[in-house]
Scaffold this active site. Structure first.
Site, short mmCIF file in Angstrom:
data_model
loop_
_atom_site.label_atom_id
_atom_site.label_comp_id
_atom_site.label_asym_id
_atom_site.label_seq_id
_atom_site.Cartn_x
_atom_site.Cartn_y
_atom_site.Cartn_z
N TYR A 1 40.51 35.38 45.26
CA TYR A 1 41.72 35.64 44.75
C TYR A 1 42.21 34.46 44.09
CZ TYR A 1 41.77 40.26 46.46
OH TYR A 1 41.81 41.71 46.47
N HIS B 1 49.11 48.95 42.94
CA HIS B 1 47.99 48.36 43.84
C HIS B 1 48.48 46.82 44.23
CE1 HIS B 1 44.60 51.29 42.31
NE2 HIS B 1 45.49 51.68 43.42
N CYS C 1 54.10 39.60 59.41
CA CYS C 1 55.59 39.87 59.55
C CYS C 1 55.79 40.36 57.99
CB CYS C 1 56.45 38.71 59.90
SG CYS C 1 56.57 37.40 59.04
N SER D 1 38.92 54.26 35.08
CA SER D 1 38.02 55.23 35.57
C SER D 1 38.58 56.50 36.20
CB SER D 1 36.94 54.64 36.32
OG SER D 1 37.43 53.79 37.17
N GLN E 1 47.52 50.17 37.47
CA GLN E 1 46.77 49.72 38.72
C GLN E 1 46.40 48.30 38.71
OE1 GLN E 1 43.44 53.16 39.29
NE2 GLN E 1 44.56 53.23 37.30
P1 OAD Z 1 37.48 50.64 36.54
O1 OAD Z 1 36.77 49.12 36.66
O2 OAD Z 1 37.05 51.23 37.58
O3 OAD Z 1 37.51 51.14 35.22
C1 OAD Z 1 37.65 50.58 33.99
C2 OAD Z 1 37.58 51.60 32.84
O4 OAD Z 1 38.18 50.75 31.86
C3 OAD Z 1 36.37 52.24 32.74
O5 OAD Z 1 36.63 53.66 32.58
C4 OAD Z 1 36.02 51.63 31.33
O6 OAD Z 1 35.29 52.56 30.68
C5 OAD Z 1 37.34 51.32 30.63
N1 OAD Z 1 37.45 50.27 29.49
C6 OAD Z 1 36.56 49.17 29.57
N2 OAD Z 1 36.85 48.39 28.51
C7 OAD Z 1 37.87 48.96 27.95
C8 OAD Z 1 38.66 48.85 26.81
N3 OAD Z 1 38.43 47.61 26.30
N4 OAD Z 1 39.74 49.68 26.54
C9 OAD Z 1 39.96 50.62 27.25
N5 OAD Z 1 39.11 51.24 28.36
C10 OAD Z 1 38.35 50.13 28.76
O7 OAD Z 1 39.19 49.82 36.80
P2 OAD Z 1 40.19 50.92 37.32
O8 OAD Z 1 40.05 52.26 36.94
O9 OAD Z 1 41.50 49.98 36.94
O10 OAD Z 1 41.99 48.80 43.15
O11 OAD Z 1 40.09 50.61 38.81
C11 OAD Z 1 41.16 51.20 39.67
C12 OAD Z 1 40.96 50.50 40.82
O12 OAD Z 1 39.87 50.26 41.66
C13 OAD Z 1 41.46 49.13 40.84
O13 OAD Z 1 42.85 49.02 40.78
C14 OAD Z 1 41.19 48.39 41.93
C15 OAD Z 1 39.64 48.88 42.12
O14 OAD Z 1 39.14 49.10 43.45
C16 OAD Z 1 42.20 48.04 44.11
O15 OAD Z 1 41.87 46.94 44.22
C17 OAD Z 1 43.03 48.73 45.01
#
Ligand code: OAD
Length: 255
Positions: A68, A122, A133, A196, A102
């Site tokens: 992190y 998130h 706490c 995604s 997210q």
């Molecule tokens: P992902 O990594 O699952 O998906 C990223 C998406 O962005 C994919 O569908 C890509 O095709 C798209 N992508 C990549 N480059 C791009 C660009 N330049 N412009 C537009 N789209 C683009 O990420 P998230 O959907 O955010 O949660 O994932 C959701 C959650 O899964 C995150 O918040 C995290 C993870 O587990 C937690 O940590 C709780």
């Protein structure tokens, strides 16, 4: 001039629309922040169960904190890109607006998005909170030294990143904020960008918010499970498509 749904016509560039925007890691990709599941995504090279779960933290808090701290450092150095700027612009011009992101980074805020118009569902990577706490503190400037694990000044328990990990509940107060907006009236426009869309609540909010007649725009180079419901899809990077979509909206009043 856009006078819709009984909204008085305005001389300013304001658009009389109710807009929900949902973003994911893809929106920050062009700022140099890795996505989770893309080809260079975090989860491709790392096992999430080793890093982003309460069990992993209990097993090896140093490893989790190091990951992190490194991500915080990368985000501090990153700059908002045209996608963040376009969304902030839309937030300022739309009559009613909510961003559900997210993303745990602060790039939407640094692009000028008013904090009261955003829910980080998130969590926030710069928040550090007690694992026992309610104590929490914001650490945007302060760097963890990495040598010693942070302890709660109130109860002495280990402090942890203020993000939602796998297997954890979303913050009920944040769910409430999103639900209030989603149930407060149908949106004229829902934009889902750079995610995604693997989580059921993301799809559910997008579909419920648009109601019967609202537009659903997806911005993502790849298809997702939400694509079949989109009224328009832009298979382009968010930094390319979103400024165009927002310009079009602000000049025509429709997408
Ligand atoms: P992902 O990594 O699952 O998906 C990223 C998406 O962005 C994919 O569908 C890509 O095709 C798209 N992508 C990549 N480059 C791009 C660009 N330049 N412009 C537009 N789209 C683009 O990420 P998230 O959907 O955010 O949660 O994932 C959701 C959650 O899964 C995150 O918040 C995290 C993870 O587990 C937690 O940590 C709780």
């Amino acid at each position: 001039m856009i006078g819709k749904g009984g909204c008085p016509e305005q001389a300013s560039a304001k658009i009389c629309m109710r807009v929900l925007v949902i973003t994911g890691a893809g929106v920050s990709a062009e700022s140099g922040i890795s996505t989770f599941r893309g080809k260079d995504g975090y989860w491709r090279n790392l096992d999430p169960t080793k890093l982003a779960t309460p069990e992993a933290f209990a097993r090896d808090p140093n490893l989790v904190w190091n990951w992190y701290c490194e991500r915080r450092q990368r985000i501090r150095k990153a700059q908002p890109n045209p996608a963040h700027q376009a969304i902030a612009n839309l937030a300022l011009q739309a009559d009613e607006f909510l961003l559900v992101t997210q993303n745990v980074d602060d790039l939407h805020l640094r692009a000028g998005l008013p904090p009261e118009k955003m829910v980080q569902i998130h969590g926030d990577i710069f928040m550090t909170r007690c694992s026992r706490c309610e104590f929490r503190r914001y650490e945007h400037e302060q760097e963890q030294d990495g040598a010693s694990l942070p302890k709660c000044p109130d109860c002495g328990a280990l402090m942890r990143p203020g993000v939602v990990w796998f297997g954890e509940q979303l913050d009920l107060r944040k769910i409430g904020e999103v639900e209030n907006f989603v149930t407060g009236g149908d949106c004229d426009l829902v934009i889902v960008a750079g995610t995604s869309a693997l989580f059921g609540y993301i799809i559910d909010w997008a579909l419920r918010a648009r109601g019967q007649a609202g537009q659903l725009i997806e911005v993502n180079p790849e298809e997702t499970s939400l694509s079949q419901f989109a009224t328009r899809s832009f298979r382009e990077p968010a930094g390319v498509a979103l400024p165009r979509v927002v310009d079009e909206l602000l000049s025509n009043g429709s997408a």
